[in-house]
Design a protein around this motif. Structure first.
Motif, PDB file in Angstrom:
ATOM      1  N   VAL A   2       7.910-108.626 100.695  1.00 35.54           N
ATOM      2  CA  VAL A   2       8.665-107.918  99.678  1.00 35.54           C
ATOM      3  C   VAL A   2       7.685-107.388  98.632  1.00 35.54           C
ATOM      4  O   VAL A   2       6.804-108.101  98.166  1.00 35.54           O
ATOM      5  CB  VAL A   2       9.694-108.862  99.002  1.00 35.54           C
ATOM      6  CG1 VAL A   2      10.416-108.154  97.891  1.00 35.54           C
ATOM      7  CG2 VAL A   2      10.642-109.418 100.027  1.00 35.54           C
ATOM      8  N   LYS A   3       7.869-106.118  98.296  1.00 34.96           N
ATOM      9  CA  LYS A   3       6.994-105.495  97.299  1.00 34.96           C
ATOM     10  C   LYS A   3       7.452-105.914  95.903  1.00 34.96           C
ATOM     11  O   LYS A   3       8.616-105.748  95.544  1.00 34.96           O
ATOM     12  CB  LYS A   3       7.039-103.976  97.446  1.00 34.96           C
ATOM     13  CG  LYS A   3       6.097-103.276  96.512  1.00 34.96           C
ATOM     14  CD  LYS A   3       6.093-101.803  96.760  1.00 34.96           C
ATOM     15  CE  LYS A   3       5.142-101.131  95.799  1.00 34.96           C
ATOM     16  NZ  LYS A   3       5.084 -99.701  95.989  1.00 34.96           N
ATOM     17  N   GLN A   4       6.512-106.451  95.134  1.00 35.75           N
ATOM     18  CA  GLN A   4       6.798-106.909  93.775  1.00 35.75           C
ATOM     19  C   GLN A   4       6.818-105.706  92.831  1.00 35.75           C
ATOM     20  O   GLN A   4       5.936-104.858  92.891  1.00 35.75           O
ATOM     21  CB  GLN A   4       5.722-107.901  93.328  1.00 35.75           C
ATOM     22  CG  GLN A   4       5.858-108.405  91.922  1.00 35.75           C
ATOM     23  CD  GLN A   4       7.042-109.347  91.742  1.00 35.75           C
ATOM     24  OE1 GLN A   4       7.340-110.127  92.624  1.00 35.75           O
ATOM     25  NE2 GLN A   4       7.717-109.244  90.619  1.00 35.75           N
ATOM     26  N   THR A   5       7.825-105.623  91.991  1.00 34.30           N
ATOM     27  CA  THR A   5       7.860-104.574  90.968  1.00 34.30           C
ATOM     28  C   THR A   5       7.667-105.221  89.605  1.00 34.30           C
ATOM     29  O   THR A   5       8.139-106.329  89.355  1.00 34.30           O
ATOM     30  CB  THR A   5       9.207-103.814  90.995  1.00 34.30           C
ATOM     31  OG1 THR A   5      10.266-104.745  90.804  1.00 34.30           O
ATOM     32  CG2 THR A   5       9.391-103.072  92.303  1.00 34.30           C
ATOM     33  N   TYR A   6       6.947-104.502  88.752  1.00 36.35           N
ATOM     34  CA  TYR A   6       6.620-105.020  87.430  1.00 36.35           C
ATOM     35  C   TYR A   6       7.169-104.071  86.377  1.00 36.35           C
ATOM     36  O   TYR A   6       7.215-102.855  86.581  1.00 36.35           O
ATOM     37  CB  TYR A   6       5.113-105.149  87.254  1.00 36.35           C
ATOM     38  CG  TYR A   6       4.470-106.101  88.236  1.00 36.35           C
ATOM     39  CD1 TYR A   6       4.463-107.468  87.984  1.00 36.35           C
ATOM     40  CD2 TYR A   6       3.886-105.631  89.395  1.00 36.35           C
ATOM     41  CE1 TYR A   6       3.866-108.350  88.869  1.00 36.35           C
ATOM     42  CE2 TYR A   6       3.289-106.514  90.296  1.00 36.35           C
ATOM     43  CZ  TYR A   6       3.285-107.871  90.037  1.00 36.35           C
ATOM     44  OH  TYR A   6       2.710-108.725  90.906  1.00 36.35           O
ATOM     45  N   SER A   7       7.541-104.621  85.243  1.00 30.94           N
ATOM     46  CA  SER A   7       8.045-103.790  84.154  1.00 30.94           C
ATOM     47  C   SER A   7       6.868-103.058  83.490  1.00 30.94           C
ATOM     48  O   SER A   7       5.709-103.452  83.616  1.00 30.94           O
ATOM     49  CB  SER A   7       8.771-104.645  83.114  1.00 30.94           C
ATOM     50  OG  SER A   7       7.846-105.482  82.436  1.00 30.94           O
ATOM     51  N   VAL A   8       7.199-102.017  82.775  1.00 33.01           N
ATOM     52  CA  VAL A   8       6.184-101.232  82.078  1.00 33.01           C
ATOM     53  C   VAL A   8       5.489-102.100  81.031  1.00 33.01           C
ATOM     54  O   VAL A   8       4.268-102.035  80.862  1.00 33.01           O
ATOM     55  CB  VAL A   8       6.831 -99.979  81.428  1.00 33.01           C
ATOM     56  CG1 VAL A   8       5.821 -99.229  80.584  1.00 33.01           C
ATOM     57  CG2 VAL A   8       7.416 -99.081  82.490  1.00 33.01           C
ATOM     58  N   GLU A   9       6.274-102.946  80.346  1.00 28.05           N
ATOM     59  CA  GLU A   9       5.706-103.814  79.317  1.00 28.05           C
ATOM     60  C   GLU A   9       4.711-104.800  79.923  1.00 28.05           C
ATOM     61  O   GLU A   9       3.638-105.038  79.359  1.00 28.05           O
ATOM     62  CB  GLU A   9       6.815-104.579  78.569  1.00 28.05           C
ATOM     63  CG  GLU A   9       7.710-103.707  77.720  1.00 28.05           C
ATOM     64  CD  GLU A   9       8.805-103.025  78.540  1.00 28.05           C
ATOM     65  OE1 GLU A   9       9.082-103.447  79.691  1.00 28.05           O
ATOM     66  OE2 GLU A   9       9.374-102.044  78.032  1.00 28.05           O
ATOM     67  N   PHE A  10       5.086-105.388  81.094  1.00 28.82           N
ATOM     68  CA  PHE A  10       4.183-106.328  81.755  1.00 28.82           C
ATOM     69  C   PHE A  10       2.890-105.628  82.157  1.00 28.82           C
ATOM     70  O   PHE A  10       1.803-106.169  81.970  1.00 28.82           O
ATOM     71  CB  PHE A  10       4.860-106.936  82.994  1.00 28.82           C
ATOM     72  CG  PHE A  10       3.965-107.875  83.752  1.00 28.82           C
ATOM     73  CD1 PHE A  10       3.805-109.190  83.333  1.00 28.82           C
ATOM     74  CD2 PHE A  10       3.271-107.456  84.873  1.00 28.82           C
ATOM     75  CE1 PHE A  10       2.974-110.057  84.019  1.00 28.82           C
ATOM     76  CE2 PHE A  10       2.431-108.314  85.553  1.00 28.82           C
ATOM     77  CZ  PHE A  10       2.287-109.627  85.131  1.00 28.82           C
ATOM     78  N   LYS A  11       3.031-104.414  82.684  1.00 28.50           N
ATOM     79  CA  LYS A  11       1.860-103.655  83.108  1.00 28.50           C
ATOM     80  C   LYS A  11       0.938-103.372  81.912  1.00 28.50           C
ATOM     81  O   LYS A  11      -0.281-103.548  82.002  1.00 28.50           O
ATOM     82  CB  LYS A  11       2.313-102.341  83.760  1.00 28.50           C
ATOM     83  CG  LYS A  11       1.210-101.521  84.344  1.00 28.50           C
ATOM     84  CD  LYS A  11       1.778-100.297  85.062  1.00 28.50           C
ATOM     85  CE  LYS A  11       0.676 -99.421  85.602  1.00 28.50           C
ATOM     86  NZ  LYS A  11       1.189 -98.254  86.326  1.00 28.50           N
ATOM     87  N   GLU A  12       1.518-102.959  80.785  1.00 35.53           N
ATOM     88  CA  GLU A  12       0.718-102.688  79.587  1.00 35.53           C
ATOM     89  C   GLU A  12       0.013-103.939  79.089  1.00 35.53           C
ATOM     90  O   GLU A  12      -1.169-103.909  78.736  1.00 35.53           O
ATOM     91  CB  GLU A  12       1.602-102.104  78.486  1.00 35.53           C
ATOM     92  CG  GLU A  12       2.063-100.692  78.764  1.00 35.53           C
ATOM     93  CD  GLU A  12       3.071-100.187  77.741  1.00 35.53           C
ATOM     94  OE1 GLU A  12       3.445-100.962  76.821  1.00 35.53           O
ATOM     95  OE2 GLU A  12       3.481 -99.025  77.856  1.00 35.53           O
ATOM     96  N   GLN A  13       0.737-105.077  79.078  1.00 33.27           N
ATOM     97  CA  GLN A  13       0.136-106.331  78.621  1.00 33.27           C
ATOM     98  C   GLN A  13      -0.967-106.789  79.570  1.00 33.27           C
ATOM     99  O   GLN A  13      -2.004-107.298  79.132  1.00 33.27           O
ATOM    100  CB  GLN A  13       1.206-107.415  78.474  1.00 33.27           C
ATOM    101  CG  GLN A  13       2.128-107.179  77.295  1.00 33.27           C
ATOM    102  CD  GLN A  13       3.229-108.222  77.211  1.00 33.27           C
ATOM    103  OE1 GLN A  13       3.393-109.052  78.097  1.00 33.27           O
ATOM    104  NE2 GLN A  13       3.997-108.164  76.126  1.00 33.27           N
TER     105      GLN A  13
END
Length: 165
Positions: A2-13
């Motif tokens: 399963v491909k994990q998706t990350y939120s924009v906030e998590f990516k920025e942090q």
């Protein structure tokens, strides 16, 4: 898988954490965030590409920076020393010696961009010099022609002057 998706906030942090990781490796930051190292590296590449492509002037060669950008860079980097200054320069594609040269140019030329203007001035002077050389050549040829005509006139008078009178 399963491909994990990350939120924009998590990516920025995550990007903030990896860019300010100090001496830690990218792998250790990825382990801490419980994510794949390659995902984090791809995000880093994307962030670097977006900062180069945003038109902020940081992807340009140092000699292509405008005077305003140079002054802003000098202001932003003022007070930074050693590692902090080197990191700041790396982010913008500069070296410390570029900042030192720009500072010297501003101090020496009063912020008029000495090199660029002097190069243009040299071009203008070369053009004016070429025009003057052309004019001098033209006048030398005219003078040589006039001298030749005078010599021919003297020879003509010497040969036929007695007959004409």
């Amino acid at each position: 898988m399963v491909k994990q998706t990350y939120s924009v906030e998590f990516k920025e942090q995550a990007l903030l954490k990896v860019f300010h990781r100090g001496s830690r490796t990218i792998g250790s930051v990825a382990d801490e965030l419980n994510m794949n190292v390659m995902t984090l590296k791809n995000w880093m590449k994307g962030a670097a590409a977006s900062t180069r492509g945003d038109g902020s002037g940081h992807a340009k060669r140092p000699e292509d920076w405008s005077l305003e950008e140079r002054l802003l860079a000098l202001q932003q980097s003022h007070g930074l020393v050693d590692e902090a200054l080197n990191a700041w320069c790396r982010e913008r594609g500069l070296f410390v010696h570029h900042l030192e040269q720009w500072r010297a140019d501003f101090c020496a030329a009063g912020g008029t961009g000495g090199r660029r203007e002097s190069a243009q001035e040299v071009r203008e002077l070369k053009h004016a010099n070429m025009q003057l050389q052309r004019e001098l050549n033209r006048k030398e040829k005219a003078l040589a022609e006039a001298a030749a005509l005078l010599v021919l006139q003297k020879k003509y008078r010497a040969l036929f002057g007695d007959e004409a009178e």
